[in-house]
Structures are given as structure tokens and as C-alpha cells.
Scaffold this motif. Structure first.
Motif, short mmCIF file in Angstrom:
data_model
loop_
_atom_site.label_atom_id
_atom_site.label_comp_id
_atom_site.label_asym_id
_atom_site.label_seq_id
_atom_site.Cartn_x
_atom_site.Cartn_y
_atom_site.Cartn_z
N ALA A 10 0.83 -1.21 0.00
CA ALA A 10 0.00 0.00 0.00
C ALA A 10 0.87 1.26 0.00
CB ALA A 10 -0.93 0.00 1.21
N ASP A 11 2.02 1.20 0.68
CA ASP A 11 2.93 2.35 0.70
C ASP A 11 3.57 2.55 -0.68
OD1 ASP A 11 2.43 2.84 3.41
OD2 ASP A 11 4.03 1.46 4.03
N LYS A 13 2.17 1.72 -3.58
CA LYS A 13 1.11 2.28 -4.44
C LYS A 13 0.90 3.76 -4.13
CE LYS A 13 -1.63 -1.92 -5.03
NZ LYS A 13 -2.95 -2.51 -4.78
N ALA A 14 0.90 4.12 -2.85
CA ALA A 14 0.72 5.52 -2.48
C ALA A 14 1.87 6.37 -3.00
CB ALA A 14 0.59 5.65 -0.96
N ALA A 15 3.09 5.87 -2.87
CA ALA A 15 4.25 6.61 -3.37
C ALA A 15 4.18 6.78 -4.88
CB ALA A 15 5.54 5.89 -2.97
N LEU A 16 3.73 5.75 -5.58
CA LEU A 16 3.56 5.85 -7.03
C LEU A 16 2.53 6.93 -7.37
CD1 LEU A 16 3.62 2.08 -8.09
CD2 LEU A 16 5.24 3.85 -8.83
N GLU A 17 1.41 6.90 -6.66
CA GLU A 17 0.37 7.90 -6.93
C GLU A 17 0.87 9.31 -6.67
OE1 GLU A 17 -3.52 7.17 -5.34
OE2 GLU A 17 -3.46 5.06 -5.93
N LYS A 18 1.67 9.50 -5.65
CA LYS A 18 2.24 10.83 -5.37
C LYS A 18 3.14 11.29 -6.50
CE LYS A 18 2.18 10.55 -0.33
NZ LYS A 18 3.01 10.50 0.88
N ARG A 19 3.73 10.34 -7.23
CA ARG A 19 4.59 10.66 -8.37
C ARG A 19 3.81 10.68 -9.68
NH1 ARG A 19 10.46 10.44 -7.35
NH2 ARG A 19 10.42 10.96 -9.55
N GLY A 20 2.48 10.49 -9.61
CA GLY A 20 1.65 10.54 -10.81
C GLY A 20 1.51 9.22 -11.55
N SER A 37 1.28 -8.10 -13.58
CA SER A 37 2.69 -8.41 -13.32
C SER A 37 3.31 -7.38 -12.37
CB SER A 37 3.49 -8.51 -14.61
OG SER A 37 3.53 -7.27 -15.29
N PHE A 38 2.81 -6.15 -12.42
CA PHE A 38 3.28 -5.13 -11.47
C PHE A 38 2.71 -5.41 -10.08
CE2 PHE A 38 4.22 -2.91 -15.39
CZ PHE A 38 5.45 -2.36 -15.11
N SER A 39 1.45 -5.82 -10.02
CA SER A 39 0.84 -6.19 -8.73
C SER A 39 1.59 -7.36 -8.12
CB SER A 39 -0.63 -6.56 -8.93
OG SER A 39 -1.36 -5.46 -9.36
N PHE A 40 1.95 -8.33 -8.95
CA PHE A 40 2.69 -9.50 -8.49
C PHE A 40 4.02 -9.08 -7.87
CE2 PHE A 40 5.66 -13.02 -9.17
CZ PHE A 40 4.95 -14.09 -8.63
N ALA A 41 4.69 -8.11 -8.49
CA ALA A 41 6.00 -7.65 -8.01
C ALA A 41 5.93 -7.00 -6.63
CB ALA A 41 6.61 -6.68 -9.01
N LEU A 42 4.77 -6.54 -6.22
CA LEU A 42 4.64 -5.92 -4.90
C LEU A 42 4.84 -6.93 -3.77
CD1 LEU A 42 1.59 -3.55 -5.46
CD2 LEU A 42 4.02 -2.99 -5.56
N SER A 43 4.50 -8.20 -4.03
CA SER A 43 4.60 -9.19 -2.96
C SER A 43 5.48 -10.39 -3.30
CB SER A 43 3.20 -9.68 -2.58
OG SER A 43 2.56 -10.22 -3.72
N ILE A 53 9.33 -0.20 -11.08
CA ILE A 53 8.64 0.51 -10.01
C ILE A 53 9.62 1.44 -9.30
CG2 ILE A 53 7.57 0.21 -7.73
CD1 ILE A 53 6.27 -2.39 -8.91
N ALA A 54 10.80 0.94 -8.99
CA ALA A 54 11.81 1.75 -8.31
C ALA A 54 12.19 2.96 -9.16
CB ALA A 54 13.04 0.91 -7.99
N ASP A 55 12.34 2.76 -10.48
CA ASP A 55 12.66 3.87 -11.38
C ASP A 55 11.56 4.92 -11.37
OD1 ASP A 55 15.05 2.67 -12.06
OD2 ASP A 55 14.34 1.90 -13.99
N ALA A 56 10.30 4.46 -11.39
CA ALA A 56 9.17 5.41 -11.37
C ALA A 56 9.16 6.21 -10.07
CB ALA A 56 7.85 4.65 -11.53
N LEU A 57 9.64 5.60 -8.99
CA LEU A 57 9.67 6.29 -7.70
C LEU A 57 10.95 7.10 -7.50
CD1 LEU A 57 8.25 3.49 -5.37
CD2 LEU A 57 7.09 5.55 -6.18
N GLY A 58 11.95 6.83 -8.32
CA GLY A 58 13.23 7.52 -8.15
C GLY A 58 13.96 7.07 -6.89
N VAL A 59 13.76 5.80 -6.54
CA VAL A 59 14.33 5.23 -5.33
C VAL A 59 15.08 3.95 -5.71
CG1 VAL A 59 13.71 4.16 -3.11
CG2 VAL A 59 12.44 6.13 -3.93
#
Length: 92
Positions: A10-11, A13-20, A37-43, A53-59
Motif C-alpha cells: 500500500a505504501d 502504491k501511495a508513493a507511485l500515486e504521489k509521483r503521478g 505483473s506489477f501487482s505481483f512484483a509488490l509481494s 517501479i523503483a525507477d518510477a519512484l526515483g528510489v
């Protein structure tokens, strides 16, 4: 030694949403029809989409999933290789 915990899905997803971004938006960006496949990668381990996902977050990916990556960003071995490596103290 302080063990960092993986981010909660959930964190992430929230961080992704904050980045648009949304998982559906990421999938579309990479030309993937479904966001599953992105949902699968969360868990579960899915290195390609974890990096996306990390690239999209810049982390760095190892900050999001420290249980899956070493501090230098290399993937931790899983299964028998992971068990063997931990017994031998590899990459400690």
C-alpha cells in the motif's frame, strides 16, 4: 545490525500515486496489457518490474525491497542458492 523491512504494498502504491503513476499506468507505459505483473512484483520477486517501479519512484530498488536485494543493489539469491549462500555467509 538493523534489518530494514520491505515497504508495504500500500505504501508503494501511495508513493507511485504521489509521483503521478498507477500500476495500470506503468503497465501502459511499458506496453504491457495488464497491470497484474506489477501487482505481483509488490509481494513476490519479479526483478524487471521491481526495477521499473523503483525507477518510477526515483528510489533504489534495494531501499524498497531490502529482503530481495543486497545494499549494493544486486539480487539476493533465492531457493537452494539462497539457503546455501546464507549458510556460507556470502555477501554479508
Amino acid at each position: 545490525m538493523v534489518c530494514k523491512k520491505d515497504w508495504h504494498p500500500a505504501d508503494i502504491k501511495a508513493a507511485l500515486e504521489k509521483r503521478g503513476w498507477t500500476l495500470i499506468g506503468l503497465a501502459a507505459h511499458y506496453g504491457i496489457k495488464s497491470s497484474s505483473s506489477f501487482s505481483f512484483a509488490l509481494s513476490n520477486s519479479y526483478p524487471l518490474n521491481e526495477r521499473r517501479i523503483a525507477d518510477a519512484l526515483g528510489v533504489p530498488v534495494q531501499e524498497i525491497w531490502p529482503s530481495r536485494y543486497f545494499a549494493d543493489g544486486t539480487k539476493r539469491p533465492r531457493g537452494l542458492r539462497g539457503a546455501r549462500a546464507s549458510r556460507l555467509g556470502a555477501h554479508a
